[in-house]
Design a protein around this motif. Structure first.
Motif, PDB file in Angstrom:
ATOM      1  N   LEU A  30       0.833  -1.348  -0.057  1.00  0.00           N
ATOM      2  CA  LEU A  30       0.092   0.058  -0.057  1.00  0.00           C
ATOM      3  C   LEU A  30       0.965   1.462   0.002  1.00  0.00           C
ATOM      4  N   LEU A  31       0.906   2.102  -1.045  1.00  0.00           N
ATOM      5  CA  LEU A  31       1.716   3.209  -1.105  1.00  0.00           C
ATOM      6  C   LEU A  31       1.086   4.413  -0.872  1.00  0.00           C
ATOM      7  N   TYR A  32      -0.279   4.464  -0.996  1.00  0.00           N
ATOM      8  CA  TYR A  32      -1.084   5.811  -0.817  1.00  0.00           C
ATOM      9  C   TYR A  32      -2.451   5.529  -0.551  1.00  0.00           C
ATOM     10  N   MET A  33      -2.849   6.418   0.448  1.00  0.00           N
ATOM     11  CA  MET A  33      -4.295   6.531   0.990  1.00  0.00           C
ATOM     12  C   MET A  33      -4.656   8.060   0.577  1.00  0.00           C
ATOM     13  N   VAL A  34      -5.674   7.905  -0.280  1.00  0.00           N
ATOM     14  CA  VAL A  34      -6.298   9.158  -0.669  1.00  0.00           C
ATOM     15  C   VAL A  34      -7.047   9.745   0.439  1.00  0.00           C
ATOM     16  N   PRO A  35      -6.880  11.363   0.673  1.00  0.00           N
ATOM     17  CA  PRO A  35      -7.256  12.015   2.031  1.00  0.00           C
ATOM     18  C   PRO A  35      -8.739  11.751   1.641  1.00  0.00           C
ATOM     19  N   GLU A  36      -9.611  11.628   2.853  1.00  0.00           N
ATOM     20  CA  GLU A  36     -11.055  11.302   2.737  1.00  0.00           C
ATOM     21  C   GLU A  36     -11.637  12.617   2.304  1.00  0.00           C
ATOM     22  N   GLN A  37     -11.121  13.853   2.561  1.00  0.00           N
ATOM     23  CA  GLN A  37     -11.671  15.088   2.384  1.00  0.00           C
ATOM     24  C   GLN A  37     -11.962  15.208   0.606  1.00  0.00           C
ATOM     25  N   VAL A  44     -10.062   4.909   0.346  1.00  0.00           N
ATOM     26  CA  VAL A  44      -9.401   4.507  -1.049  1.00  0.00           C
ATOM     27  C   VAL A  44      -7.865   4.467  -0.790  1.00  0.00           C
ATOM     28  N   GLY A  45      -7.201   3.423  -1.400  1.00  0.00           N
ATOM     29  CA  GLY A  45      -5.941   3.289  -0.998  1.00  0.00           C
ATOM     30  C   GLY A  45      -5.223   2.514  -2.359  1.00  0.00           C
ATOM     31  N   GLY A  46      -4.061   2.855  -2.715  1.00  0.00           N
ATOM     32  CA  GLY A  46      -3.393   2.134  -3.891  1.00  0.00           C
ATOM     33  C   GLY A  46      -2.160   1.577  -3.523  1.00  0.00           C
ATOM     34  N   TYR A  47      -1.913   0.209  -4.170  1.00  0.00           N
ATOM     35  CA  TYR A  47      -0.876  -0.574  -3.938  1.00  0.00           C
ATOM     36  C   TYR A  47       0.046  -0.673  -5.449  1.00  0.00           C
ATOM     37  N   GLY A  48       1.003  -0.751  -4.974  1.00  0.00           N
ATOM     38  CA  GLY A  48       2.128  -1.019  -6.241  1.00  0.00           C
ATOM     39  C   GLY A  48       3.519  -1.121  -5.782  1.00  0.00           C
ATOM     40  N   ASP A  50       6.434   0.912  -7.280  1.00  0.00           N
ATOM     41  CA  ASP A  50       6.954   2.153  -7.265  1.00  0.00           C
ATOM     42  C   ASP A  50       6.173   3.252  -7.460  1.00  0.00           C
ATOM     43  N   ARG A  51       4.502   2.794  -7.708  1.00  0.00           N
ATOM     44  CA  ARG A  51       3.538   4.046  -7.894  1.00  0.00           C
ATOM     45  C   ARG A  51       2.245   3.063  -7.634  1.00  0.00           C
ATOM     46  N   PRO A  52       1.243   3.864  -7.165  1.00  0.00           N
ATOM     47  CA  PRO A  52       0.182   3.032  -7.235  1.00  0.00           C
ATOM     48  C   PRO A  52      -0.525   2.479  -8.322  1.00  0.00           C
ATOM     49  N   VAL A  53      -0.819   1.506  -8.721  1.00  0.00           N
ATOM     50  CA  VAL A  53      -1.534   0.901  -9.983  1.00  0.00           C
ATOM     51  C   VAL A  53      -2.820   0.098  -9.677  1.00  0.00           C
ATOM     52  N   PHE A  54      -3.022  -0.583  -8.295  1.00  0.00           N
ATOM     53  CA  PHE A  54      -4.127  -1.275  -8.156  1.00  0.00           C
ATOM     54  C   PHE A  54      -4.617  -0.585  -6.695  1.00  0.00           C
ATOM     55  N   TRP A  55      -6.170  -0.114  -7.263  1.00  0.00           N
ATOM     56  CA  TRP A  55      -6.679   0.759  -5.868  1.00  0.00           C
ATOM     57  C   TRP A  55      -7.860   0.018  -5.291  1.00  0.00           C
ATOM     58  N   LEU A  56      -8.077   0.187  -4.050  1.00  0.00           N
ATOM     59  CA  LEU A  56      -9.177  -0.458  -3.352  1.00  0.00           C
ATOM     60  C   LEU A  56     -10.237   0.834  -3.160  1.00  0.00           C
ATOM     61  N   SER A  57     -11.362   0.646  -3.046  1.00  0.00           N
ATOM     62  CA  SER A  57     -12.116   1.537  -2.917  1.00  0.00           C
ATOM     63  C   SER A  57     -13.505   1.095  -1.902  1.00  0.00           C
ATOM     64  N   ASP A  58     -13.567   1.830  -0.877  1.00  0.00           N
ATOM     65  CA  ASP A  58     -14.826   1.314   0.007  1.00  0.00           C
ATOM     66  C   ASP A  58     -16.144   1.596  -0.685  1.00  0.00           C
ATOM     67  N   SER A  59     -16.915   0.435  -0.704  1.00  0.00           N
ATOM     68  CA  SER A  59     -18.060   0.657  -1.466  1.00  0.00           C
ATOM     69  C   SER A  59     -19.145   0.116  -0.615  1.00  0.00           C
ATOM     70  N   THR A  60     -19.282   0.286   0.603  1.00  0.00           N
ATOM     71  CA  THR A  60     -20.145  -0.392   1.120  1.00  0.00           C
ATOM     72  C   THR A  60     -21.782   0.372   0.850  1.00  0.00           C
ATOM     73  N   ASP A  61     -21.739   1.611   0.096  1.00  0.00           N
ATOM     74  CA  ASP A  61     -23.080   2.322  -0.052  1.00  0.00           C
ATOM     75  C   ASP A  61     -22.967   1.814  -1.682  1.00  0.00           C
ATOM     76  N   LYS A  62     -22.503   1.321  -2.235  1.00  0.00           N
ATOM     77  CA  LYS A  62     -22.533   1.153  -3.707  1.00  0.00           C
ATOM     78  C   LYS A  62     -22.717  -0.363  -4.117  1.00  0.00           C
ATOM     79  N   PRO A  63     -23.543  -0.771  -5.215  1.00  0.00           N
ATOM     80  CA  PRO A  63     -23.707  -2.047  -5.691  1.00  0.00           C
ATOM     81  C   PRO A  63     -22.677  -2.551  -6.393  1.00  0.00           C
ATOM     82  N   ARG A  64     -21.768  -3.776  -6.363  1.00  0.00           N
ATOM     83  CA  ARG A  64     -20.868  -4.167  -7.197  1.00  0.00           C
ATOM     84  C   ARG A  64     -20.775  -5.596  -7.416  1.00  0.00           C
TER      85      ARG A  64
END
Length: 128
Positions: A30-37, A44-48, A50-64
């Motif tokens: 995990l290289l970066y967490m986007v500030p919640e603001q 939302v956080g990005g893995y990689g 040397d740079r974030p290329v795979f992102w996880l996003s909290d989707s508790t309120d969205k269909p998936r």
């Protein structure tokens, strides 16, 4: 040709814990967490490597729906280690490490389901 990819998860902390363990053998973290603001309060956080290329996003309120993602491994040993780490982190086996010659002769991959049922793969295309 893919610059980055993101998936929605239903339990961000559980998925983060899973990917922290599963990505380590591939040299990624995990290289970066986007500030919640900037995300409306979602995690939302990005893995990689040397740079974030795979992102996880909290989707508790969205269909998936479930998705498939394949991560490049630099060796067959990394594929093996990814599979073991992902299972130890709570993933479910969806095809252990091995050759998949129906894709091409050197396709060596392993598959697991993450906590949300996404089909996650590590693959090495090198001959050894």
């Amino acid at each position: 040709m893919i610059d980055h990819l993101g998936i929605n998860v239903t339990d961000f902390e559980k998925s983060k814990s899973f990917y922290d363990e599963a990505m380590a053998p591939l040299g990624a973290s995990l290289l970066y967490m986007v500030p919640e603001q900037y995300t409306g309060g979602a995690k939302v956080g990005g893995y990689g490597r040397d740079r974030p290329v795979f992102w996880l996003s909290d989707s508790t309120d969205k269909p998936r729906s479930t998705q498939h993602v394949a991560f490049t491994a630099r060796s067959r040993a990394e594929v093996d280690a990814f599979h073991a780490a992902a299972l130890a982190a709570g993933g479910k086996d969806n095809g252990g490490p091995g050759l998949r010659p129906h894709y091409h002769p050197n396709y060596y991959g392993a598959f697991v389901f993450d906590p949300d049922g996404n089909n996650v793969e590590a693959v090495c295309h090198d001959p050894e």
